[in-house]
Design a protein around this motif. Structure first.
Motif, PDB file in Angstrom:
ATOM      1  N   ALA A 476       0.864  -1.183   0.000  1.00 21.18           N
ATOM      2  CA  ALA A 476       0.000   0.000   0.000  1.00 21.18           C
ATOM      3  C   ALA A 476       0.895   1.226   0.000  1.00 21.18           C
ATOM      4  O   ALA A 476       2.114   1.122   0.171  1.00 21.18           O
ATOM      5  N   LEU A 477       0.304   2.389  -0.211  1.00 24.45           N
ATOM      6  CA  LEU A 477       1.071   3.633  -0.216  1.00 24.45           C
ATOM      7  C   LEU A 477       1.067   4.251   1.175  1.00 24.45           C
ATOM      8  O   LEU A 477       0.474   5.301   1.427  1.00 24.45           O
ATOM      9  N   GLN A 478       1.719   3.557   2.105  1.00 19.77           N
ATOM     10  CA  GLN A 478       1.778   4.037   3.483  1.00 19.77           C
ATOM     11  C   GLN A 478       3.097   3.593   4.104  1.00 19.77           C
ATOM     12  O   GLN A 478       3.875   2.867   3.486  1.00 19.77           O
ATOM     13  N   GLY A 479       3.350   4.044   5.318  1.00 12.33           N
ATOM     14  CA  GLY A 479       4.551   3.629   6.018  1.00 12.33           C
ATOM     15  C   GLY A 479       5.606   4.704   6.093  1.00 12.33           C
ATOM     16  O   GLY A 479       5.473   5.770   5.485  1.00 12.33           O
ATOM     17  N   PRO A 480       6.658   4.436   6.855  1.00 10.01           N
ATOM     18  CA  PRO A 480       7.750   5.407   7.012  1.00 10.01           C
ATOM     19  C   PRO A 480       8.602   5.509   5.752  1.00 10.01           C
ATOM     20  O   PRO A 480       8.234   4.979   4.689  1.00 10.01           O
ATOM     21  N   ASP A 481       9.755   6.129   5.861  1.00 13.36           N
ATOM     22  CA  ASP A 481      10.662   6.337   4.736  1.00 13.36           C
ATOM     23  C   ASP A 481      10.967   5.023   4.008  1.00 13.36           C
ATOM     24  O   ASP A 481      11.298   4.018   4.628  1.00 13.36           O
ATOM     25  N   VAL A 482      10.850   5.036   2.701  1.00 13.26           N
ATOM     26  CA  VAL A 482      11.065   3.838   1.877  1.00 13.26           C
ATOM     27  C   VAL A 482      12.453   3.241   2.109  1.00 13.26           C
ATOM     28  O   VAL A 482      12.617   2.019   2.186  1.00 13.26           O
TER      29      VAL A 482
END
Length: 506
Positions: A476-482
């Motif tokens: 998904a398009l969420q979360g901390p720094d890639v």
């Protein structure tokens, strides 16, 4: 204060301790500690018909969990013990008899049916039946004020049921003082003759309360607003015994989040928040009531938000440690008006205290609640929590925020996929795989430098790379720094996830 400060919290063990009761205990605790005094726990179990097994232990556990343990009470520093009223019942008869002998109280032999008949007769006339000065000696009621000494003695010796009633004074104006409410004036003619002692050998709350507070040398009675109507009777009892009364402070009600009235369990059930500090299982019905502890609240957060329900420090500061609350607490700054309960504000406090917890402590608790993490190194879990906890309010939030650190995505968010996947996405991601594979020192800084450098050098839009890359890693398009995610899951897992997305959509 010249007198030693001694306050008491005196709940009845009739079920779980309501959050309003915890607030009362907290204010007593803060006041005691502010003035180097003693915080006493007394169990008021005179009503044995309503006694519930386990309720007393629940009260003690709740106070301990909140970090406001009692200094003196059942099983602890019992210099004025016992601290259960059921174990003190031998004391109360003496004081009830003293009031009768001094003409301050009397025996009443009226049956329940007789009193009910009087009430119905008054209702028929549009009146309210009150047992006091205007009818207690008129002959229709059966008490020792109208019976002769011989008749009274005969009834007592025959074992006839009776109660001892307080003889409220007639035509007096009572001047009362309350720390929160200020000066209160009461016309004693409106007071009824309350029952002080029952024929079963147990006192009512009113007598036991006064006697115990006196014998335990309580200096201040800090209790809920619901006891304000009893203040006049309690002051009159102190006067009747010729004892010095403690100072009184009646705390404002905790109100529903919406609408009118006092906060109840039903409000919590309806709006999805607990009203008890700890989970409670009813011993009769086995029904479970939610608790703040089990719902993931930190005790520091509960104490902090409770302190603001009816009290204000007079500053802009909202976040207080328990020590800071003790230093700042001023009973004179308690409000008269009811305090409206705000579930969102309680979450705000919990979010703040979440950020103050050690990541390793949170990791241990998180692991204990998720079988999927049993084999995962706790230090790794703590590192993950450090990346996501800013977005968490409860420990239970961690899984939704961080599951992709522990397992590959099994599905890809449909809306995110439509946004992220373009015609050239797979070619771009293949290049990313090549960059990742060739990166020897697999650090956040190196990954960020190499991938962002390639994007810039080739004039590619950042979204065209970063969105599908995040989708591959998280689902998904969420979360901390890639780049933090890539570093945490490692080179092999990063390549594996990017490749899996390419195969899934290509």
């Amino acid at each position: 204060m010249s007198k030693n400060v001694r306050v008491r919290f005196a709940p009845s063990p009739t079920g779980p301790l309501h959050i309003g009761g915890v607030r009362t205990a907290l204010f007593n605790y803060l006041f005691a500690k502010k003035h180097n005094g003693e915080f006493v726990l007394r169990i008021e179990d005179t009503d044995q018909n309503r006694y519930v097994d386990g309720a007393e232990n629940y009260i003690v556990e709740a106070l301990n969990w909140c970090g406001i343990p009692f200094d003196e009470g059942p099983g602890k520093n019992e210099k004025f013990g016992p601290y259960r009223q059921s174990e003190r019942k031998h004391l109360y008869r003496k004081y009830a008899d003293e009031l009768v002998s001094n003409g301050k109280a009397y025996y009443a032999f009226d049956t329940a049916d007789q009193l009910d008949a009087h009430r119905k007769d008054h209702e028929a006339q549009g009146k309210t039946f009150i047992y006091n000065w205007h009818n207690r000696e008129k002959g229709r009621l059966v008490n020792s004020l109208v019976l002769s000494e011989e008749e009274t003695k005969a009834k007592l010796e025959s074992g006839e049921d009776y109660v001892i009633r307080f003889k409220s004074p007639q035509d007096q104006t009572l001047q009362l003082k309350d720390i929160v409410r200020g000066d209160i004036t009461i016309d004693t003619n409106v007071l009824d003759d309350k029952v002080l002692f029952k024929s079963d050998g147990m006192p009512t709350y009113h007598l036991a309360n006064i006697v115990d507070d006196h014998l335990m040398e309580i200096s201040h009675v800090i209790r809920g607003e619901e006891w304000l109507p009893s203040l006049a009777l309690h002051q009159l009892l102190y006067n009747a015994f010729e004892w010095e009364a403690p100072q009184f402070a009646h705390l404002p009600l905790i109100l529903k989040p919406t609408g009118k009235g006092k906060l109840s369990k039903r409000d919590g059930d309806k709006l999805g928040f607990p009203v008890f500090p700890l989970q409670w299982e009813d011993p009769q019905t086995q029904s479970i009531s939610r608790g703040y502890k089990e719902d993931g609240y930190f005790p520091e957060a509960v104490v902090n938000f409770l302190a603001f329900l009816g009290w204000n420090p007079g500053t802009e500061q909202e976040l207080f440690s328990l020590k800071e609350l003790v230093n700042a607490f001023d009973i004179n700054k308690v409000n008269k008006a009811g305090a409206r309960f705000d579930p969102d504000k309680t979450k705000w406090f919990n979010h703040h205290y979440m950020q103050e917890q050690l990541d390793l402590d949170l990791a241990n608790t998180f692991k204990a609640n998720r079988t999927e993490l049993s084999e995962i190194d706790t230090n790794y879990v703590a590192l993950v929590i450090g990346l996501v906890k800013e977005r968490a309010t409860f420990i239970n939030d961690f899984w939704d925020l961080s599951h992709y650190f522990f397992m590959s995505p099994e599905v890809y968010d449909e809306k995110a996929s439509k946004k992220a996947i373009k015609e050239d996405t797979f070619e771009i991601l293949q290049t990313v795989i090549n960059i990742v594979t060739s990166t020897r020192e697999f650090t956040v800084q190196n990954l960020q430098s190499k991938i962002k450098g390639w994007i810039t050098d080739n004039g590619i839009g950042f979204g065209k790379v970063m969105m599908p890359l995040r989708l591959a890693l998280v689902g998904a398009l969420q979360g901390p720094d890639v780049f933090e995610i890539m570093f945490m899951i490692g080179k092999n897992e990063t390549v594996k996830r990017i490749d899996a997305l390419i195969k899934h959509f290509n």
